[in-house]
Design a protein around this motif. Structure first.
Motif, PDB file in Angstrom:
ATOM      1  N   GLY A 132       0.773  -1.238   0.000  1.00  0.00           N
ATOM      2  CA  GLY A 132       0.000   0.000   0.000  1.00  0.00           C
ATOM      3  C   GLY A 132       0.799   1.279   0.000  1.00  0.00           C
ATOM      4  O   GLY A 132       0.291   2.333   0.406  1.00  0.00           O
ATOM      5  N   ILE A 133       2.050   1.265  -0.505  1.00  0.00           N
ATOM      6  CA  ILE A 133       2.877   2.461  -0.524  1.00  0.00           C
ATOM      7  C   ILE A 133       2.223   3.591  -1.328  1.00  0.00           C
ATOM      8  O   ILE A 133       2.300   4.757  -0.943  1.00  0.00           O
ATOM      9  N   ILE A 134       1.529   3.245  -2.416  1.00  0.00           N
ATOM     10  CA  ILE A 134       0.942   4.278  -3.281  1.00  0.00           C
ATOM     11  C   ILE A 134      -0.218   4.994  -2.581  1.00  0.00           C
ATOM     12  O   ILE A 134      -0.257   6.234  -2.516  1.00  0.00           O
ATOM     13  N   LYS A 135      -1.146   4.231  -2.048  1.00  0.00           N
ATOM     14  CA  LYS A 135      -2.278   4.851  -1.354  1.00  0.00           C
ATOM     15  C   LYS A 135      -1.827   5.583  -0.096  1.00  0.00           C
ATOM     16  O   LYS A 135      -2.403   6.609   0.283  1.00  0.00           O
ATOM     17  N   ASN A 136      -0.774   5.085   0.535  1.00  0.00           N
ATOM     18  CA  ASN A 136      -0.236   5.745   1.714  1.00  0.00           C
ATOM     19  C   ASN A 136       0.375   7.098   1.352  1.00  0.00           C
ATOM     20  O   ASN A 136       0.261   8.073   2.109  1.00  0.00           O
ATOM     21  N   MET A 137       1.024   7.176   0.181  1.00  0.00           N
ATOM     22  CA  MET A 137       1.571   8.445  -0.292  1.00  0.00           C
ATOM     23  C   MET A 137       0.465   9.459  -0.509  1.00  0.00           C
ATOM     24  O   MET A 137       0.579  10.625  -0.109  1.00  0.00           O
ATOM     25  N   VAL A 138      -0.608   9.031  -1.140  1.00  0.00           N
ATOM     26  CA  VAL A 138      -1.735   9.934  -1.380  1.00  0.00           C
ATOM     27  C   VAL A 138      -2.297  10.433  -0.041  1.00  0.00           C
ATOM     28  O   VAL A 138      -2.581  11.618   0.125  1.00  0.00           O
ATOM     29  N   SER A 139      -2.434   9.536   0.920  1.00  0.00           N
ATOM     30  CA  SER A 139      -2.941   9.914   2.246  1.00  0.00           C
ATOM     31  C   SER A 139      -2.028  10.925   2.926  1.00  0.00           C
ATOM     32  O   SER A 139      -2.499  11.863   3.572  1.00  0.00           O
ATOM     33  N   CYS A 140      -0.711  10.750   2.759  1.00  0.00           N
ATOM     34  CA  CYS A 140       0.243  11.687   3.357  1.00  0.00           C
ATOM     35  C   CYS A 140       0.094  13.080   2.760  1.00  0.00           C
ATOM     36  O   CYS A 140       0.180  14.085   3.479  1.00  0.00           O
ATOM     37  N   PHE A 141      -0.120  13.149   1.460  1.00  0.00           N
ATOM     38  CA  PHE A 141      -0.346  14.449   0.823  1.00  0.00           C
ATOM     39  C   PHE A 141      -1.619  15.093   1.367  1.00  0.00           C
ATOM     40  O   PHE A 141      -1.627  16.273   1.732  1.00  0.00           O
ATOM     41  N   VAL A 142      -2.683  14.326   1.418  1.00  0.00           N
ATOM     42  CA  VAL A 142      -3.967  14.845   1.906  1.00  0.00           C
ATOM     43  C   VAL A 142      -3.846  15.298   3.360  1.00  0.00           C
ATOM     44  O   VAL A 142      -4.361  16.355   3.747  1.00  0.00           O
ATOM     45  N   ASN A 143      -3.138  14.532   4.170  1.00  0.00           N
ATOM     46  CA  ASN A 143      -2.951  14.879   5.585  1.00  0.00           C
ATOM     47  C   ASN A 143      -2.133  16.152   5.767  1.00  0.00           C
ATOM     48  O   ASN A 143      -2.164  16.770   6.837  1.00  0.00           O
ATOM     49  N   ASN A 144      -1.390  16.518   4.718  1.00  0.00           N
ATOM     50  CA  ASN A 144      -0.615  17.761   4.766  1.00  0.00           C
ATOM     51  C   ASN A 144      -1.264  18.888   3.968  1.00  0.00           C
ATOM     52  O   ASN A 144      -0.601  19.853   3.600  1.00  0.00           O
ATOM     53  N   GLY A 145      -2.565  18.743   3.727  1.00  0.00           N
ATOM     54  CA  GLY A 145      -3.341  19.827   3.138  1.00  0.00           C
ATOM     55  C   GLY A 145      -3.589  19.768   1.657  1.00  0.00           C
ATOM     56  O   GLY A 145      -4.206  20.675   1.095  1.00  0.00           O
ATOM     57  N   SER A 146      -3.142  18.724   0.993  1.00  0.00           N
ATOM     58  CA  SER A 146      -3.325  18.626  -0.462  1.00  0.00           C
ATOM     59  C   SER A 146      -4.747  18.226  -0.831  1.00  0.00           C
ATOM     60  O   SER A 146      -5.401  17.480  -0.109  1.00  0.00           O
ATOM     61  N   SER A 147      -5.176  18.730  -1.978  1.00  0.00           N
ATOM     62  CA  SER A 147      -6.417  18.278  -2.586  1.00  0.00           C
ATOM     63  C   SER A 147      -6.040  17.298  -3.691  1.00  0.00           C
ATOM     64  O   SER A 147      -5.099  17.548  -4.463  1.00  0.00           O
ATOM     65  N   LYS A 148      -6.719  16.191  -3.776  1.00  0.00           N
ATOM     66  CA  LYS A 148      -6.360  15.150  -4.740  1.00  0.00           C
ATOM     67  C   LYS A 148      -6.353  15.662  -6.182  1.00  0.00           C
ATOM     68  O   LYS A 148      -5.558  15.217  -7.006  1.00  0.00           O
ATOM     69  N   LYS A 149      -7.213  16.621  -6.482  1.00  0.00           N
ATOM     70  CA  LYS A 149      -7.295  17.132  -7.850  1.00  0.00           C
ATOM     71  C   LYS A 149      -6.053  17.931  -8.247  1.00  0.00           C
ATOM     72  O   LYS A 149      -5.822  18.180  -9.437  1.00  0.00           O
ATOM     73  N   ASP A 150      -5.256  18.337  -7.255  1.00  0.00           N
ATOM     74  CA  ASP A 150      -4.054  19.122  -7.520  1.00  0.00           C
ATOM     75  C   ASP A 150      -2.788  18.275  -7.578  1.00  0.00           C
ATOM     76  O   ASP A 150      -1.684  18.801  -7.768  1.00  0.00           O
ATOM     77  N   ILE A 151      -2.927  16.971  -7.393  1.00  0.00           N
ATOM     78  CA  ILE A 151      -1.760  16.084  -7.360  1.00  0.00           C
ATOM     79  C   ILE A 151      -1.517  15.461  -8.733  1.00  0.00           C
ATOM     80  O   ILE A 151      -2.407  14.870  -9.332  1.00  0.00           O
ATOM     81  N   ILE A 152      -0.291  15.621  -9.213  1.00  0.00           N
ATOM     82  CA  ILE A 152       0.141  15.001 -10.465  1.00  0.00           C
ATOM     83  C   ILE A 152       1.177  13.932 -10.131  1.00  0.00           C
ATOM     84  O   ILE A 152       2.055  14.151  -9.292  1.00  0.00           O
ATOM     85  N   VAL A 153       1.078  12.787 -10.796  1.00  0.00           N
ATOM     86  CA  VAL A 153       1.998  11.683 -10.524  1.00  0.00           C
ATOM     87  C   VAL A 153       2.635  11.209 -11.827  1.00  0.00           C
ATOM     88  O   VAL A 153       1.968  11.085 -12.850  1.00  0.00           O
ATOM     89  N   ALA A 154       3.948  10.969 -11.761  1.00  0.00           N
ATOM     90  CA  ALA A 154       4.665  10.405 -12.902  1.00  0.00           C
ATOM     91  C   ALA A 154       5.327   9.095 -12.471  1.00  0.00           C
ATOM     92  O   ALA A 154       6.059   9.071 -11.479  1.00  0.00           O
ATOM     93  N   ILE A 155       5.042   8.034 -13.215  1.00  0.00           N
ATOM     94  CA  ILE A 155       5.649   6.720 -12.952  1.00  0.00           C
ATOM     95  C   ILE A 155       6.780   6.531 -13.954  1.00  0.00           C
ATOM     96  O   ILE A 155       6.568   6.518 -15.157  1.00  0.00           O
ATOM     97  N   GLY A 156       7.990   6.392 -13.428  1.00  0.00           N
ATOM     98  CA  GLY A 156       9.162   6.309 -14.284  1.00  0.00           C
ATOM     99  C   GLY A 156       9.408   4.930 -14.866  1.00  0.00           C
ATOM    100  O   GLY A 156       8.606   4.000 -14.687  1.00  0.00           O
ATOM    101  N   PRO A 157      10.532   4.764 -15.568  1.00  0.00           N
ATOM    102  CA  PRO A 157      10.879   3.484 -16.194  1.00  0.00           C
ATOM    103  C   PRO A 157      10.827   2.322 -15.210  1.00  0.00           C
ATOM    104  O   PRO A 157      11.370   2.396 -14.108  1.00  0.00           O
ATOM    105  N   THR A 158      10.159   1.277 -15.626  1.00  0.00           N
ATOM    106  CA  THR A 158       9.869   0.112 -14.781  1.00  0.00           C
ATOM    107  C   THR A 158       9.945  -1.129 -15.654  1.00  0.00           C
ATOM    108  O   THR A 158       9.763  -1.044 -16.876  1.00  0.00           O
TER     109      THR A 158
END
Length: 250
Positions: A132-158
């Motif tokens: 659950g590292i991904i959902k936990n990251m989103v929760s950390c942003f929200v807990n620090n005042g972020s709105s989900k609509k303002d979050i951009i994510v880039a997934i690099g080479p995998t």
């Protein structure tokens, strides 16, 4: 260096997904190996990181690395820590401090809140993603005042699904978590393949993040000039270099 099309629009950050080219290491670490966890010479790794820091525009001693342990543990940095903390995610809103993640088939994931100006990185291998590292990251942003609509994510080479062969027991772990995870597995004759990037995108979407950029570069394919643990081990090497992915608020 590879840039995210979605992130490069914002001039208050500097970011990049770096591959294996442009450094000074040699042998199986040729050439931009940034992993102190490898058996490469420390001075060469240190010089490679300095090359990356110049490209990003920060001081090499202001790059934050975690001691990655395939977990869902995340830290919010308000200042530079001298000691590497054990975990797989970092956030900060401090200018001039870069957050870095090291990978060699796992997914490097970069986060940006364009309004609150918070940045984050996550190391998402299959273990961390399943925990659950991904959902936990989103929760950390929200807990620090972020709105989900303002979050951009880039997934690099995998490592790509066509290169990521897994065993049946591996698949069972994901199905035990959720039977819907069956869609991330493809069977070709007797072989099973896993789509890690697809799983991460699904985790982001289910957490309410719609702005996702996926860098479609297979680390396993040597033509892409990226380090790959699987490719190195397949070739009989006992170690491998690490790709660095990094973001900083200017």
């Amino acid at each position: 260096m590879i840039l995210s099309k979605k992130l490069k629009k914002y001039n208050f950050i500097s970011h990049g997904f770096f591959g294996s080219r442009g450094g000074i290491s040699d042998g199986i670490y040729k050439s931009l190996n940034c992993g102190f966890g490898s058996n490469d010479k420390d001075n060469k790794v240190r010089d490679n990181i300095k090359l990356v820091s110049k490209k990003i525009g920060c001081q090499s001693n202001k790059i934050i690395f975690n001691n990655q342990i395939h977990s869902k543990k995340i830290f919010f940095f308000k200042k530079k820590f001298k000691k590497r903390l054990k975990g797989d995610g970092s956030l900060t809103r401090t200018k001039g401090v870069a957050l870095a993640v090291l990978t060699a088939d796992c997914a490097p994931v970069i986060f940006l809140d364009i309004k609150k100006k918070i940045i984050g990185v996550a190391h998402a291998g299959w273990k961390g993603a399943l925990k659950g590292i991904i959902k936990n990251m989103v929760s950390c942003f929200v807990n620090n005042g972020s709105s989900k609509k303002d979050i951009i994510v880039a997934i690099g080479p995998t490592i790509d699904k066509k290169s990521y062969e897994v065993k049946h027991d591996f698949k069972k772990k994901f199905l035990k978590k959720n039977l819907k995870n069956k869609k991330f597995f493809v069977r070709k004759k007797t072989k099973i393949f896993f789509h890690l990037q697809g799983y991460i995108v699904d985790q982001l979407n289910s957490a309410g993040i719609d702005q996702v950029d996926v860098i479609k570069k297979d680390t396993f394919n040597i033509k892409n000039n990226l380090f790959s643990a699987r490719r190195s081990l397949k070739n009989g090497f006992n170690d491998y270099g690490r790709n660095i992915s990094i973001i900083m608020i200017k």
